[in-house]
Design an enzyme around this catalytic site. Sequence first.
Site, PDB file in Angstrom:
ATOM      1  CG  LEU A  79     -51.338 -50.898  34.338  1.00 24.84           C
ATOM      2  CD1 LEU A  79     -50.307 -50.737  35.455  1.00 24.84           C
ATOM      3  CD2 LEU A  79     -52.753 -51.048  34.906  1.00 24.84           C
TER       4      LEU A  79
ATOM      5  CE1 TYR B 143     -61.614 -42.952  31.600  1.00 23.00           C
ATOM      6  CE2 TYR B 143     -61.692 -41.671  33.642  1.00 23.00           C
ATOM      7  CZ  TYR B 143     -61.165 -42.714  32.895  1.00 23.00           C
ATOM      8  OH  TYR B 143     -60.193 -43.515  33.440  1.00 23.00           O
TER       9      TYR B 143
ATOM     10  CE1 TYR C 108     -62.424 -41.896  23.221  1.00 21.30           C
ATOM     11  CE2 TYR C 108     -62.477 -40.850  25.381  1.00 21.30           C
ATOM     12  CZ  TYR C 108     -62.516 -40.765  24.001  1.00 21.30           C
ATOM     13  OH  TYR C 108     -62.650 -39.530  23.400  1.00 21.30           O
TER      14      TYR C 108
END
Length: 294
Positions: free
Chosen positions: A13, A126, A62
């Site tokens: 991005l 995550y 991450y």
Amino acid sequence: MTNILVTGANGQLGQEIKAIAHHYDHQFIFKNKTALDITNNTDIDTLITSTPIDIIINCAAYTAVDKAESESKNAHRINAIGTENLAKICKKHAIKLIHISTDYVFDGTQTTPYLETDRPCPNSVYGHSKHAGESKILTLNPDHSIIIRTAWLYSHYGKNFVKTIQKIATQQNNINVVSDQMGCPTYAADLAKVIIKIIPQLTHSGTKIYHYANEGQASWYEFAEEIITQSQLNCTVTPIPTSDYPTAATRPAYSVLDTTKIKTTFQLTIPHWGDSLKCYLHQSTKTKYNTPIR
């Protein structure tokens, strides 16, 4: 002129924002993780005190979903503590914050698109780390800031599902792809344009959450089939269940995001994922992108 800091500038991005930045009347400052470690308060303070910043777009994250299962401390350090550091600095200096989060904050047990008001319940390290980052921002509540949850990002930069499928399809005649995980393939270039477009409209108080993804939904199998079809590659895609493709992290079976709120609030028209994939592939034939994610 608005001074905009983009963290995580070498990610998918961040690089898509960099590619279009020259079209806008803003001063962009792009920092990768080497130039600015968001987990280090000293690094952030030094930058903010030396350079006037009006808005921070936090693309730093991450994102190694499976690897995070064995690197939970590092995932939390970047996605939670790093995000908290940025939220604190934004609160202190009245800086607007645009933070990018993920559909993986949901567990995937729903069968209808997730709303911003639905309760996060991540089922991976995550997902937990990204949800923790969201919680830090919402607790600190910097003014005129937003959290944008997105999904299944791909771009011209770095590694992603589209590039992986294209590469495998040129090397073998058949590929097995999971068909029982549903989500929203999202072209990062579309999201980059939206982020810059909504900057002048960040006038509300406190922090709000929005969902952004390309229109429609697909399984990884359907996404792969469309990639191969549009790329005109000679490879058969075979659907398989998640149970036949075990991974370290548990993915949500259904993580489709409802984008009504962001479309209504900022008067956006979002393209269908199939149309955006076509745009991506058309652009890829004209320009070679090989910048790695660092």
